[in-house]
Write a protein that holds these residues in place. Structure first.
Motif, PDB file in Angstrom:
ATOM      1  N   ALA A   1       0.816  -1.212   0.000  1.00  0.00           N
ATOM      2  CA  ALA A   1       0.000   0.000   0.000  1.00  0.00           C
ATOM      3  C   ALA A   1       0.850   1.264   0.000  1.00  0.00           C
ATOM      4  O   ALA A   1       0.500   2.267  -0.640  1.00  0.00           O
ATOM      5  CB  ALA A   1      -0.929  -0.015   1.210  1.00  0.00           C
ATOM      6  N   GLN A   2       1.989   1.241   0.699  1.00  0.00           N
ATOM      7  CA  GLN A   2       2.842   2.425   0.782  1.00  0.00           C
ATOM      8  C   GLN A   2       3.459   2.807  -0.553  1.00  0.00           C
ATOM      9  O   GLN A   2       3.834   3.958  -0.762  1.00  0.00           O
ATOM     10  CB  GLN A   2       3.953   2.192   1.827  1.00  0.00           C
ATOM     11  CG  GLN A   2       3.463   2.224   3.258  1.00  0.00           C
ATOM     12  CD  GLN A   2       4.568   1.937   4.268  1.00  0.00           C
ATOM     13  OE1 GLN A   2       5.587   1.327   3.924  1.00  0.00           O
ATOM     14  NE2 GLN A   2       4.367   2.360   5.501  1.00  0.00           N
ATOM     15  N   LYS A   3       3.557   1.868  -1.440  1.00  0.00           N
ATOM     16  CA  LYS A   3       4.125   2.157  -2.763  1.00  0.00           C
ATOM     17  C   LYS A   3       3.145   2.938  -3.638  1.00  0.00           C
ATOM     18  O   LYS A   3       3.535   3.547  -4.635  1.00  0.00           O
ATOM     19  CB  LYS A   3       4.517   0.857  -3.466  1.00  0.00           C
ATOM     20  CG  LYS A   3       5.695   0.151  -2.821  1.00  0.00           C
ATOM     21  CD  LYS A   3       6.068  -1.100  -3.590  1.00  0.00           C
ATOM     22  CE  LYS A   3       7.297  -1.759  -3.000  1.00  0.00           C
ATOM     23  NZ  LYS A   3       8.514  -0.951  -3.187  1.00  0.00           N
ATOM     24  N   ARG A   4       1.838   2.882  -3.296  1.00  0.00           N
ATOM     25  CA  ARG A   4       0.799   3.594  -4.050  1.00  0.00           C
ATOM     26  C   ARG A   4       0.894   3.277  -5.549  1.00  0.00           C
ATOM     27  O   ARG A   4       0.751   4.149  -6.409  1.00  0.00           O
ATOM     28  CB  ARG A   4       0.898   5.101  -3.812  1.00  0.00           C
ATOM     29  CG  ARG A   4       0.806   5.494  -2.340  1.00  0.00           C
ATOM     30  CD  ARG A   4       0.884   6.994  -2.166  1.00  0.00           C
ATOM     31  NE  ARG A   4      -0.280   7.663  -2.752  1.00  0.00           N
ATOM     32  CZ  ARG A   4      -1.453   7.810  -2.137  1.00  0.00           C
ATOM     33  NH1 ARG A   4      -1.626   7.320  -0.905  1.00  0.00           N
ATOM     34  NH2 ARG A   4      -2.439   8.446  -2.715  1.00  0.00           N
ATOM     35  N   ALA A   5       1.165   2.020  -5.836  1.00  0.00           N
ATOM     36  CA  ALA A   5       1.314   1.593  -7.231  1.00  0.00           C
ATOM     37  C   ALA A   5       0.282   0.546  -7.627  1.00  0.00           C
ATOM     38  O   ALA A   5       0.242   0.137  -8.787  1.00  0.00           O
ATOM     39  CB  ALA A   5       2.718   1.036  -7.454  1.00  0.00           C
ATOM     40  N   CYS A   6      -0.527   0.076  -6.666  1.00  0.00           N
ATOM     41  CA  CYS A   6      -1.517  -0.965  -6.946  1.00  0.00           C
ATOM     42  C   CYS A   6      -2.915  -0.464  -6.614  1.00  0.00           C
ATOM     43  O   CYS A   6      -3.123   0.208  -5.599  1.00  0.00           O
ATOM     44  CB  CYS A   6      -1.226  -2.232  -6.128  1.00  0.00           C
ATOM     45  SG  CYS A   6       0.314  -3.034  -6.565  1.00  0.00           S
ATOM     46  N   VAL A   7      -3.883  -0.806  -7.448  1.00  0.00           N
ATOM     47  CA  VAL A   7      -5.287  -0.465  -7.204  1.00  0.00           C
ATOM     48  C   VAL A   7      -5.951  -1.646  -6.506  1.00  0.00           C
ATOM     49  O   VAL A   7      -5.900  -2.771  -7.005  1.00  0.00           O
ATOM     50  CB  VAL A   7      -6.026  -0.152  -8.522  1.00  0.00           C
ATOM     51  CG1 VAL A   7      -7.498   0.142  -8.251  1.00  0.00           C
ATOM     52  CG2 VAL A   7      -5.360   1.028  -9.226  1.00  0.00           C
ATOM     53  N   ASN A   8      -6.577  -1.403  -5.370  1.00  0.00           N
ATOM     54  CA  ASN A   8      -7.292  -2.437  -4.619  1.00  0.00           C
ATOM     55  C   ASN A   8      -8.707  -1.954  -4.367  1.00  0.00           C
ATOM     56  O   ASN A   8      -8.964  -1.149  -3.470  1.00  0.00           O
ATOM     57  CB  ASN A   8      -6.571  -2.726  -3.296  1.00  0.00           C
ATOM     58  CG  ASN A   8      -7.123  -3.957  -2.602  1.00  0.00           C
ATOM     59  OD1 ASN A   8      -8.026  -4.620  -3.122  1.00  0.00           O
ATOM     60  ND2 ASN A   8      -6.602  -4.271  -1.437  1.00  0.00           N
ATOM     61  N   VAL A   9      -9.640  -2.412  -5.202  1.00  0.00           N
ATOM     62  CA  VAL A   9     -11.030  -1.949  -5.121  1.00  0.00           C
ATOM     63  C   VAL A   9     -11.700  -2.544  -3.877  1.00  0.00           C
ATOM     64  O   VAL A   9     -11.628  -3.741  -3.626  1.00  0.00           O
ATOM     65  CB  VAL A   9     -11.809  -2.349  -6.392  1.00  0.00           C
ATOM     66  CG1 VAL A   9     -13.250  -1.845  -6.312  1.00  0.00           C
ATOM     67  CG2 VAL A   9     -11.115  -1.787  -7.625  1.00  0.00           C
ATOM     68  N   ARG A  10     -12.400  -1.698  -3.098  1.00  0.00           N
ATOM     69  CA  ARG A  10     -13.064  -2.132  -1.860  1.00  0.00           C
ATOM     70  C   ARG A  10     -14.455  -2.680  -2.189  1.00  0.00           C
ATOM     71  O   ARG A  10     -15.468  -2.028  -1.929  1.00  0.00           O
ATOM     72  CB  ARG A  10     -13.161  -0.970  -0.884  1.00  0.00           C
ATOM     73  CG  ARG A  10     -11.828  -0.463  -0.383  1.00  0.00           C
ATOM     74  CD  ARG A  10     -12.004   0.722   0.560  1.00  0.00           C
ATOM     75  NE  ARG A  10     -10.725   1.164   1.076  1.00  0.00           N
ATOM     76  CZ  ARG A  10     -10.141   0.655   2.161  1.00  0.00           C
ATOM     77  NH1 ARG A  10     -10.740  -0.313   2.839  1.00  0.00           N
ATOM     78  NH2 ARG A  10      -8.977   1.109   2.565  1.00  0.00           N
ATOM     79  N   ASN A  11     -14.506  -3.885  -2.703  1.00  0.00           N
ATOM     80  CA  ASN A  11     -15.790  -4.507  -3.030  1.00  0.00           C
ATOM     81  C   ASN A  11     -16.326  -5.274  -1.829  1.00  0.00           C
ATOM     82  O   ASN A  11     -15.568  -5.752  -0.982  1.00  0.00           O
ATOM     83  CB  ASN A  11     -15.645  -5.451  -4.224  1.00  0.00           C
ATOM     84  CG  ASN A  11     -14.648  -6.555  -3.964  1.00  0.00           C
ATOM     85  OD1 ASN A  11     -13.504  -6.274  -3.626  1.00  0.00           O
ATOM     86  ND2 ASN A  11     -15.073  -7.794  -4.120  1.00  0.00           N
ATOM     87  N   LYS A  12     -17.651  -5.412  -1.773  1.00  0.00           N
ATOM     88  CA  LYS A  12     -18.309  -6.161  -0.694  1.00  0.00           C
ATOM     89  C   LYS A  12     -19.017  -7.394  -1.252  1.00  0.00           C
ATOM     90  O   LYS A  12     -20.067  -7.804  -0.757  1.00  0.00           O
ATOM     91  CB  LYS A  12     -19.304  -5.258   0.034  1.00  0.00           C
ATOM     92  CG  LYS A  12     -18.641  -4.079   0.734  1.00  0.00           C
ATOM     93  CD  LYS A  12     -19.667  -3.219   1.452  1.00  0.00           C
ATOM     94  CE  LYS A  12     -18.987  -2.052   2.155  1.00  0.00           C
ATOM     95  NZ  LYS A  12     -19.976  -1.182   2.866  1.00  0.00           N
TER      96      LYS A  12
END
Length: 543
Positions: free
Chosen positions: A129-140
């Motif tokens: 997460a700290q790299k801010r290079a990956c998208v992680n969609v918050r799906n439910k």
């Protein structure tokens, strides 16, 4: 006695309903599990002449089977029933002496199973997460695989982690149309998606390929699409840090020592602006030589390669037997005409009709062996000497057609209009023969493996045109075309056909590349012959 107690199929059929219900309930609770079936039977065996017997209970089981969705349960159960019946029949046919008394009971065995597959939202590890290079969609929901594909194909500028940012009407649809027009096909896939089903997704969407990585204190490759790495057929070794590939563990280890030390260097502010500076490349290259060789292909006998290691097998030796070239001058064609005239004179007087030479005496042979200067090629020395006296540099740019145009010569010629075939027309005129040459010919490369075969007075059979490198045979239409060319151009021996084939290739290549040069000069104002590769040309065209 109940017949079901003697028939395994009937016995398991009675047990099917309660077992299936239990398995479905288990799936709802665990999301995934493995199971197998044990069927216990009582057998009797006569051990002596007094009819004394022994009774034993034996079990017949199946392998564990993973269940990830409800529609997998029934096929798995039916398959296990068939396996048990087959094992029983095999046991009784071995003349073991055991006879079945009855089926006693059935056991259902369950194992915990946690497959690697997409599920609902899991926060990214802090390191990632700290790299801010990956998208992680918050799906439910259970469609995180869909959201990952959507976020890659429909990038948004803000709130990349929110599902609402991607404007999806119904994430459960089998076919999803993105707002940018991209269509993604998820037809027939079960979610959460299993890793083994990623290949099914790729077949449904040929323009998409998936690389999968895992993270457990370090990034690990789980699934890489080989075609994105290399077309090489041997085993490859991939660096987990930068994903470069190597063909041996030694080279990988050598790379890993320096991989972590590699850093990106930012350019200084004074060099941060790109400018076009190669103005000389807007001028035409004065002389372009289009050339090609033909070779005798002689097979090479070699040992069998070791399949456990990377290796290259040499199949043939290429021995040059002929060459042809065409010089394109962008200034004065009279210079070329003069050169052609000189070459014709040299060919007629020194090659076509070579002067006879007398046998050397013993003293002459001794002088020849001890000579340090070859008088026959002294003119070559004078030629090079004269070139050296010219002011300025004499530079040559070697260019391969494939570096700019990746299609075959035949395909490239077919893309040209008849009026664009100026070089071929200039040599052969606008005649019926010309139409035979405005396509790539065929040649029996594998067959021509000695000089003697160039003296044969007819084309070999179609089977002799088989190409080992591409593993393709000559089509009947192509073979008939070759026969027609042989006849129309009055070929007497294979050497005549080779000469015509080679000469035509060079002339067609000239027309194809000259047309490419004209297009580039008209659109970009650049001559491709000033460049070694497409990236260099593209970069200057961009600037």
């Amino acid at each position: 006695m109940d017949e079901a107690l003697l028939n395994a199929t009937e016995f398991l059929k009675r047990m099917e309903a309660p077992l299936m219900e239990y398995l479905r309930n288990t799936l709802e609770q665990r999301m995934a599990f493995k199971f197998n079936i044990d069927l216990f039977k009582e057998f009797i065996k006569i051990i002596d002449e007094d009819n004394e017997s022994v009774v034993s209970i034996k079990s017949f089981n199946t392998k564990m089977h993973a269940i990830l969705s409800a529609n997998e349960i029934e096929p798995a159960f039916n398959n296990m029933t068939a396996q048990i019946v087959e094992k029983m029949e095999g046991f009784q046919e071995k003349d073991s002496g055991w006879a079945l008394l009855r089926l006693t009971h059935c056991e259902l065995n369950l194992n915990e199973f946690k497959p690697l597959r997409g599920t609902n939202f899991i926060p990214s590890p802090k390191y990632i997460a700290q790299k801010r290079a990956c998208v992680n969609v918050r799906n439910k929901d259970i469609y995180c695989f869909k959201w990952s594909i959507i976020s890659a194909l429909y990038p948004v500028n803000t709130h990349l982690e929110k599902t609402s940012s991607y404007e999806i009407d119904d994430i459960t649809d089998s076919v999803i149309v993105l707002k940018n027009g991209r269509i993604i096909n998820f037809w027939g896939l079960d979610f959460p998606l299993k890793v083994k089903d990623i290949s099914v997704f790729e077949e449904l969407n040929p323009s998409i390929s998936i690389n999968l990585f895992g993270y457990d204190s370090e990034i690990k490759k789980i699934r890489l699409v080989r075609e994105q790495q290399t077309s090489h057929c041997s085993k490859i070794f991939i660096c987990n840090k930068c994903l470069q590939h190597f063909y041996s563990t030694e080279k990988l280890k050598s790379h890993e020592n320096d991989c972590s030390k590699i850093v990106a260097k930012m350019v200084s502010p004074e060099k941060s602006t790109l400018e076009y500076r190669h103005f000389e490349r807007q001028t035409d290259v004065p002389f372009v030589v289009y050339a090609d060789f033909e070779c005798l292909l002689q097979d090479i006998q070699s040992c069998q390669p070791d399949p456990a290691s990377a290796s290259t097998t040499t199949l043939q030796e290429h021995i040059p037997c002929a060459f042809a070239y065409y010089i394109k001058c962008c200034y004065d064609s009279n210079l070329i005409n003069s050169l052609v005239s000189d070459l014709k004179w040299f060919y007629i007087n020194h090659i076509q009709k070579p002067k006879s030479s007398n046998t050397l005496t013993l003293d002459e042979e001794k002088t020849q062996r001890e000579a340090t200067l070859c008088c026959i090629w002294y003119d070559c020395y004078l030629f090079v000497k004269e070139l050296a006296s010219i002011d300025g540099d004499i530079s040559i740019i070697p260019i391969n057609k494939e570096l700019f145009m990746h299609s075959s010569l035949d395909a490239l010629v077919n893309n040209l209009a008849h009026k664009d075939l100026k070089t071929v027309s200039g040599v052969y005129g606008d005649s019926e023969k010309l139409s035979l040459l405005t396509r790539k010919g065929v040649f029996p490369y594998e067959y021509i493996n000695s000089w003697d075969r160039l003296n044969e007075t007819s084309l070999p059979s179609r089977e002799k045109f088989f190409n080992k490198m591409s593993n393709t045979e000559c089509k009947e239409a192509d073979y008939q075309h070759a026969l027609n060319v042989w006849k129309q151009f009055n070929c007497g021996v294979m050497w005549d056909y080779l000469e015509l084939y080679l000469k035509t290739d060079v002339l067609l290549l000239t027309d194809v590349f000259e047309n490419f040069r004209n297009v580039c000069k008209n659109i970009y104002g650049l001559d491709p012959c000033q460049y070694y590769t497409t990236p260099g040309l593209s970069w200057d065209a961009m600037l």
